[in-house]
Enzyme design. Sequence first.
Site, PDB file in Angstrom:
ATOM      1  CG  ASP A  39      -1.775   1.264   1.447  1.00  0.00           C
ATOM      2  OD1 ASP A  39      -2.501   1.525   0.552  1.00  0.00           O
ATOM      3  OD2 ASP A  39      -1.478   1.817   2.622  1.00  0.00           O
TER       4      ASP A  39
ATOM      5  CG  ASP B  11      -1.997   7.566   0.282  1.00  0.00           C
ATOM      6  OD1 ASP B  11      -1.184   8.428   0.163  1.00  0.00           O
ATOM      7  OD2 ASP B  11      -2.855   6.992  -0.662  1.00  0.00           O
TER       8      ASP B  11
END
Length: 231
Positions: free
Chosen positions: A14, A16
Amino acid sequence: MSTAFKPVTHVIFDMDGLLLDTERLYTVATQNVLDEYGKVFTWEIKSKQMGRKQNESAQLMIDELQLPLTVSELNQKLGKEHEKVFPTVDFLPGAERLVRHLHKHNIPIAVATGSTGYNYELKVTNHKQFFSLFSHIVLSSDDPEVKNGKPAPDCFIIAAKRFSGSPAPEKCLVFEDAANGLIAAHAAGMQVVWVPDPRADQTPFKDTAHQILTSLEEFKPEDFGLPPYDS
Ligand SMILES: [Mg+2]
């Protein structure tokens, strides 16, 4: 939490709040917009939004806070704030070391994010060389193959499929900070290392995450059959 980890060959990150410290900036930017309406951006709302596609996330906030805005109006207001802060974003602890280590050892790596392409470009302004180390970047908000954002498994399934040789899900390890992302990766049949925000309620996800860390700095690649750090 499972204690028996299976060896993996591929890793999906991922972005953020996991690689980049963007979640903190999203919170500041969102509250700046909400100040205009006398509303508070609570953790409860934020945790529901994290990882989702941009429009789903905006609609959720409009509904939860009863904002007198359309999705596109809200996105426009948020966008102005994001343009100011995203280009300044830095790595979270341990992210740069881990990604560079895996790349050095020829472990195929990818990013699967809920971000739009536009926001992605803002965030990587100062980190272009780093993001060139990934074999591909799946931008859920703009990718026509990603029908549903996290917590649906689409972006992780597509990220795995786009690796050369399309590895099986069980050969892929996912790193996530959001509960929505953890659920998505688990639904994709992948092992997940969860690095949650300290405010997250971990109780419902004890059996979903294979490992729960407070920082990427704690990760030991050899736990999942990956080359260990030199020192
Ligand atoms: Mg995240």
